[in-house]
Design a protein around this motif. Structure first.
Motif, short mmCIF file in Angstrom:
data_model
loop_
_atom_site.label_atom_id
_atom_site.label_comp_id
_atom_site.label_asym_id
_atom_site.label_seq_id
_atom_site.Cartn_x
_atom_site.Cartn_y
_atom_site.Cartn_z
N LEU A 1 0.81 -1.20 0.00
CA LEU A 1 0.00 0.00 0.00
C LEU A 1 0.85 1.26 0.00
CD1 LEU A 1 -2.56 -1.21 2.64
CD2 LEU A 1 -2.97 -0.93 0.22
N SER A 2 0.41 2.24 -0.73
CA SER A 2 1.15 3.50 -0.74
C SER A 2 0.91 4.24 0.56
CB SER A 2 0.67 4.37 -1.90
OG SER A 2 -0.60 4.88 -1.60
N MET A 3 1.81 5.13 0.90
CA MET A 3 1.70 5.87 2.15
C MET A 3 0.42 6.67 2.24
SD MET A 3 4.10 5.24 4.16
CE MET A 3 4.30 6.60 5.31
N SER A 4 0.04 7.29 1.13
CA SER A 4 -1.14 8.17 1.17
C SER A 4 -2.40 7.35 1.44
CB SER A 4 -1.27 8.95 -0.13
OG SER A 4 -1.70 8.08 -1.17
N LEU A 5 -2.46 6.17 0.86
CA LEU A 5 -3.64 5.33 1.07
C LEU A 5 -3.73 4.95 2.54
CD1 LEU A 5 -6.00 4.09 -0.37
CD2 LEU A 5 -4.64 2.03 -0.73
N ARG A 6 -2.57 4.60 3.10
CA ARG A 6 -2.60 4.20 4.50
C ARG A 6 -3.00 5.36 5.40
NH1 ARG A 6 1.25 1.37 7.60
NH2 ARG A 6 2.97 2.55 6.72
N ARG A 7 -2.52 6.56 5.00
CA ARG A 7 -2.89 7.72 5.80
C ARG A 7 -4.39 7.95 5.72
NH1 ARG A 7 0.79 11.89 4.01
NH2 ARG A 7 2.37 10.46 4.77
N ARG A 8 -4.96 7.77 4.53
CA ARG A 8 -6.40 7.96 4.36
C ARG A 8 -7.18 6.95 5.21
NH1 ARG A 8 -7.26 8.10 -1.64
NH2 ARG A 8 -9.02 6.73 -1.21
N TRP A 9 -6.67 5.72 5.21
CA TRP A 9 -7.31 4.69 6.04
C TRP A 9 -7.35 5.12 7.49
CZ3 TRP A 9 -6.07 -1.15 5.17
CH2 TRP A 9 -6.61 -1.55 3.95
N ARG A 10 -6.18 5.58 7.95
CA ARG A 10 -6.09 5.92 9.37
C ARG A 10 -7.04 7.07 9.69
NH1 ARG A 10 -0.27 6.67 10.57
NH2 ARG A 10 -0.15 4.61 9.62
N LEU A 11 -7.13 8.01 8.79
CA LEU A 11 -8.02 9.15 8.99
C LEU A 11 -9.47 8.66 9.08
CD1 LEU A 11 -8.02 12.25 9.15
CD2 LEU A 11 -8.62 12.26 6.71
N ARG A 12 -9.79 7.74 8.15
CA ARG A 12 -11.15 7.21 8.14
C ARG A 12 -11.46 6.52 9.47
NH1 ARG A 12 -14.09 2.91 4.28
NH2 ARG A 12 -13.06 1.54 5.75
N GLU A 13 -10.55 5.71 9.90
CA GLU A 13 -10.75 5.00 11.18
C GLU A 13 -11.00 5.99 12.31
OE1 GLU A 13 -10.47 1.56 12.34
OE2 GLU A 13 -10.95 1.15 10.26
N LYS A 14 -10.18 7.05 12.32
CA LYS A 14 -10.30 8.05 13.39
C LYS A 14 -11.66 8.73 13.34
CE LYS A 14 -6.70 8.08 15.97
NZ LYS A 14 -7.17 6.95 16.76
N THR A 15 -12.11 9.09 12.12
CA THR A 15 -13.39 9.77 11.98
C THR A 15 -14.52 8.88 12.47
OG1 THR A 15 -12.42 10.54 9.93
CG2 THR A 15 -14.71 11.14 10.34
N ILE A 16 -14.49 7.62 12.01
CA ILE A 16 -15.54 6.69 12.40
C ILE A 16 -15.55 6.51 13.92
CG2 ILE A 16 -16.23 4.27 12.29
CD1 ILE A 16 -15.22 4.31 9.37
N GLU A 17 -14.35 6.40 14.47
CA GLU A 17 -14.24 6.18 15.90
C GLU A 17 -14.88 7.33 16.69
OE1 GLU A 17 -10.37 5.21 18.44
OE2 GLU A 17 -10.60 4.01 16.63
N SER A 18 -14.62 8.55 16.24
CA SER A 18 -15.20 9.70 16.95
C SER A 18 -16.72 9.70 16.82
CB SER A 18 -14.66 11.01 16.39
OG SER A 18 -13.37 10.86 15.94
N TRP A 19 -17.18 9.38 15.63
CA TRP A 19 -18.63 9.36 15.39
C TRP A 19 -19.30 8.31 16.29
CZ3 TRP A 19 -22.60 11.90 14.38
CH2 TRP A 19 -23.77 11.35 13.87
N ILE A 20 -18.68 7.15 16.38
CA ILE A 20 -19.23 6.09 17.23
C ILE A 20 -19.22 6.52 18.69
CG2 ILE A 20 -18.71 3.79 18.14
CD1 ILE A 20 -17.93 2.94 15.34
N PHE A 21 -18.14 7.20 19.07
CA PHE A 21 -18.05 7.68 20.45
C PHE A 21 -19.20 8.63 20.76
CE2 PHE A 21 -16.37 10.97 23.37
CZ PHE A 21 -16.31 10.18 24.50
N LEU A 22 -19.48 9.55 19.83
CA LEU A 22 -20.56 10.51 20.06
C LEU A 22 -21.90 9.78 20.25
CD1 LEU A 22 -19.68 13.42 17.63
CD2 LEU A 22 -19.51 13.34 20.13
N ASN A 23 -22.11 8.76 19.42
CA ASN A 23 -23.36 8.00 19.55
C ASN A 23 -23.40 7.25 20.86
OD1 ASN A 23 -25.21 8.05 17.09
ND2 ASN A 23 -23.16 8.05 16.23
N GLY A 24 -22.24 6.79 21.30
CA GLY A 24 -22.17 6.09 22.58
C GLY A 24 -22.62 6.98 23.72
#
Lengths: 288, 271, 313
Positions: free
Chosen positions: C15-38
């Motif tokens: 995987l290219s670096m940028s793709l991995r960075r995008r993945w990590r960003l996505r994970e972080k965003t989802i995590e925050s959203w789930i936290f808010l719902n929690g």
């Protein structure tokens, strides 16, 4: 082979067990009686016209079509607003939350949400959705109110369903390089789906039967047509039943029982569906 | 390979009087046969040990004598189990009365979450004793017999769960003694205890065997050799049903087994 | 525990670096959203509390809390209006007490039967019926009380009207039965089998084992079940609105018509001017109701926690 006892102690045991059987009969027999009674007395009112026509003469004639549709809208509304957040909250509690004060606070809040009286949810909806957010006495306000009430149930059932997914699945997915969210999205949620659906159906059935909140948030007794938008007023079966039974003089009894029968049919069929799915899932899990 | 077992030689040979007896006993759980054709005479006022590999039905066999298997749905017994020549599976037998005569100590100490005192008097109370004075006497006597009195006499009102594991097990024995049984069944009573607590229980068993008929299930062969007068070796057959391989005086079974399988087992070749 | 962001080392090669960075960003965003719902459950619960206070507390600028709680006169539209909710509180108390007195022995007895005595076939038949009872909407129970039970109560007790606290309490007891039965049954089942065996082995009969081992062992769970039942009875609205009679006098006997707190809110809120004094007063009743059920539930939770640490192993 049963444990039998002879003599005085045997007599005490038989007497005690008879009382326990009596208690069980007191719990079960009235339920069956109520259901049979409503079916027998309400069946006379049920006709095609009753189900598809709007009411006339203050509900004494005509049908209950708008009330049926209103109730279906409310069930759907409550589901749309409570299920996604409920599932996400369930995911948070099972997959992300650590054992700390915040998690304990959330769990305590869920527990207490389930115990808040329905009339209090009504007041909440009136103050927040109807007044503060200016949704008015509308389908939208009522749906949101019922969704708040259903929240505890959707969170709890989602959480239980997600917890039940075996750890090995998660580990298997993580071990092949899936991210945490990918694992949840593609492995955990599909496995937990039947349990989540069961909870959703139960929440809808509960929303269908609730009366006090929509009484406060403003269901209408008689409306000529169906609500055209979420901001319109609406009729609903339980409120219609309440008004017809308690506030309309000269209401034919058969009509009242007929409305009760339709309401009961909606609620109980959804309940049975949920129980059915639960049994099926359990059987599948144990490989039966 | 030879294993030396310390067999107590100072034990008098058991009396010939039989207390418990099974004849061609078969036990089924539903369609599964757990025990097959076991015939055994348990002598009075002696300790009889049941040994054998795990899963061979030792506990199931023990539970025949106080009909604890009755509690398992689908359990069925064929053949005879007798106490003093009375068939305990006869329709007229009062199970409650039977269990009063045949007490049982379990694998894990299981005192009720009540006070020490309430634990001991649980049985007597059920059997109609209500006089506080009389009950206090029973408590002291039973705890003394169970060699626990000195350790707990000042905390009879405290929760039994506060006691150590070994004390809890002796409390369970006292709880059984309070009912004044004739027979005490012990289902691996020391498996959850440390070695010192185990030795205390073994001493206690030896003392009790002067007055009581004791049947003990154990997976610990040293223990069987140390405490028992008679020993029975059970094994699983192909279909997992337990059968009696050999039965005789402990000294003989451990030093001069007649059956090859017994010898293999006690010398540690399998199980 | 699962590890956060567990990613295999081999991912670097493909995987290219940028793709991995995008993945990590996505994970972080989802995590925050789930936290808010929690957090939502906490937000809603607090929201309910704050809203009830905001809308309800201003009434105490007009009338003192003491007068509000202990006054017996509720005349929201007279000039000047008076707000004393003792009438409603007394009615709630009557109805809750009587329904609990009926539901507890019946519910616990039923639970003991199902958990300890009943053959499993029978249990599997009875439990869905109890669930069925839980599913019947309160307005339907109100209807049953209104049309079937109240004439019965009227003739048995020779009353002027069958719409009384007693009638409501009987219906309420039925409605709190499912939770009492199911929570008590769970508590009884949680009592470890070791204790039953020990009791049987000492020669106790089955009943003696239930009575002296199982029920004491499950006691805190049963207590919690009762508290939850009480919570339901306090908060139930439609049934008491339709059946209790709605009289505005302090009830001295359960056979009198009365108006519990929930019914007072439900029947008054439709006529109250938004933001007016009566409106505020009804929200204040709602606040008190909320605090009552909250404390009942918190106690039940505490008690249940204790149960888990006792007879179960």
């Amino acid at each position: 082979m049963a444990v039998t006892a002879i003599g005085k102690r045997g007599l005490t045991q038989r007497t005690a067990f008879s009382l326990l059987v009596l208690a069980t009969a007191i719990v079960t027999i009235p339920v069956l009686f109520i259901i049979v009674y409503i079916i027998v007395n309400g069946a006379g009112a049920i006709s095609w016209e009753f189900l598809i026509q709007p009411p006339s003469q203050a509900g004494k004639a005509g049908g209950i079509f708008p009330a049926i549709v209103g109730t279906l809208y409310l069930m759907l509304g409550a589901l749309i607003f409570s299920l996604p957040v409920g599932v996400l909250a369930g995911i948070y509690l099972t997959e992300y939350a650590r054992d700390n004060w915040l998690t304990r606070l959330i769990n305590m809040a869920i527990l207490n949400l389930a115990g808040v009286p329905s009339i209090v949810y009504g007041l909440f909806g009136l103050g927040l959705f109807v007044m503060a957010m200016h949704f008015g006495m509308s389908l939208l306000a009522a749906s949101l109110t019922l969704a708040c009430q259903a929240l505890a149930m959707t969170i709890t059932t989602s959480r239980e369903a997600i917890i039940a997914v075996p750890r090995e699945y998660r580990e298997g997915s993580l071990a092949i390089g899936a991210t945490k969210w990918q694992t949840i999205r593609h492995v955990v949620l599909p496995q937990a789906l039947p349990g989540i659906i069961t909870g959703a159906i139960l929440a809808m059935s509960r929303a269908a039967g609730e009366t006090a909140p929509i009484l406060v948030v403003g269901a209408a007794f008689i409306l000529p047509g169906l609500p055209g938008s979420p901001f319109d007023q609406f009729m609903a079966l339980p409120y219609h039943l309440y008004t017809a039974a308690a506030h309309v003089p000269g209401m034919p009894k058969v009509t009242v029982w007929g409305i009760a029968l339709v309401l009961l049919a909606v609620v109980l069929s959804f309940n049975s569906l949920a129980i059915f799915i639960r049994i099926r899932v359990r059987q599948r899990r144990f490989g039966l | 390979m030879s294993v030396n077992y310390e067999v107590l030689s100072n034990r008098a040979a058991p009396t010939s009087e039989t207390k418990l007896k099974t004849e061609k006993v078969n036990l089924f759980y539903g369609t599964f046969q757990a025990l097959r054709n076991i015939s055994l005479d348990v002598p009075k006022q002696a300790i009889t040990a049941i040994i054998g590999p795990s899963g061979c039905g030792k506990s199931s066999f023990l539970r025949l004598f106080n009909r604890m298997n009755d509690l398992i749905i689908g359990a069925r017994v064929a053949g005879a189990v007798e106490i003093d020549d009375i068939d305990i599976y006869d329709k007229d037998v009062d199970v409650v009365e039977l269990r009063k005569r045949v007490g049982m100590v379990f694998q894990k100490p299981n005192p009720f979450p009540m006070s020490v005192f309430e634990n001991v008097v649980f049985g007597p109370r059920r059997h109609g004793k209500t006089n506080r004075h009389e009950l206090a006497g029973i408590v002291e006597q039973s705890l003394r017999q169970a060699a626990l009195w000195d350790e707990v006499k000042d905390k009879l009102g405290q929760s039994a769960l506060a006691l150590s594991g070994g004390q809890q097990q002796r409390l369970c024995i006292a709880r059984v003694l309070a009912v004044e049984p004739e027979v005490i069944l012990m289902d691996e009573p020391c498996s959850a205890l440390d070695p010192i607590a185990t030795l205390r229980i073994e001493d206690l068993m030896r003392n009790l065997s002067d007055d009581y008929t004791i049947v003990i299930v154990t997976h610990n062969m040293q223990q069987a050799a140390r405490v028992s007068d008679m020993a029975a070796f059970l094994m699983m057959e192909e279909d997992r049903a337990g059968t009696l391989v050999e039965y005789g005086p402990t000294s003989q079974l451990f030093t001069n087994p007649k059956d090859k399988r017994t010898e293999d087992y006690i010398t540690g070749r399998f199980g | 525990m699962l590890q956060r962001g567990a990613s295999p080392a081999t991912a670097d090669s493909g995987l290219s670096m940028s793709l991995r960075r995008r993945w990590r960003l996505r994970e972080k965003t989802i995590e925050s959203w789930i936290f808010l719902n929690g957090l939502l459950a906490v937000v809603v619960l607090l929201g309910v509390l704050i809203l009830l206070m905001r809308e309800g507390l201003p009434v105490f600028l007009y009338t003192s809390p003491l007068k509000f709680l202990f006054g017996t006169r509720w005349y929201p539209v007279s000039e000047p209006p008076t707000f004393g909710m003792l009438t409603f509180f007394a009615a709630t108390l009557w109805v809750t007490l009587i329904s609990t007195a009926i539901a507890v022995p019946v519910g616990v007895g039923c639970a003991a039967y199902l958990a300890e005595v009943a053959p499993s076939k029978l249990r599997e038949t009875v439990k869905p019926v109890v669930e069925l009872l839980a599913g019947i909407p309160s307005v339907v129970m109100g209807l049953i009380g209104l049309l079937l039970l109240s004439p019965l109560v009227q003739s048995i007790f020779n009353l002027n009207t069958g719409l009384s606290g007693l009638t409501a309490a009987i219906m309420l007891s039925m409605m709190s039965l499912p939770i009492i039965v199911s929570v008590s049954e769970d508590a009884l089942r949680a009592v470890s089998n070791e204790f039953r065996e020990a009791s049987y082995a000492l020669g106790a009969t089955k009943w003696e084992t239930v009575r002296h081992v199982c029920i004491p062992g499950a006691l805190s769970g049963i207590a919690a079940a009762i508290m939850l039942g009480v919570g339901r009875a306090i908060g139930e609205t439609m049934t008491v609105l339709m059946v209790a009679g709605g009289a505005l006098a302090v009830p001295l006997s359960p056979t009198e018509p009365m108006m519990p707190m929930t019914a007072a809110i439900a029947s008054g809120i439709g006529n109250a001017v938004r933001g007016g004094l009566q409106y505020q007063a009804l929200f204040a009743i709602g606040l008190i109701l909320f605090l009552m059920t909250l404390s009942v539930n918190l106690i039940a939770d505490r008690v249940l926690e204790r149960q888990k640490r006792k007879f179960a192993r």
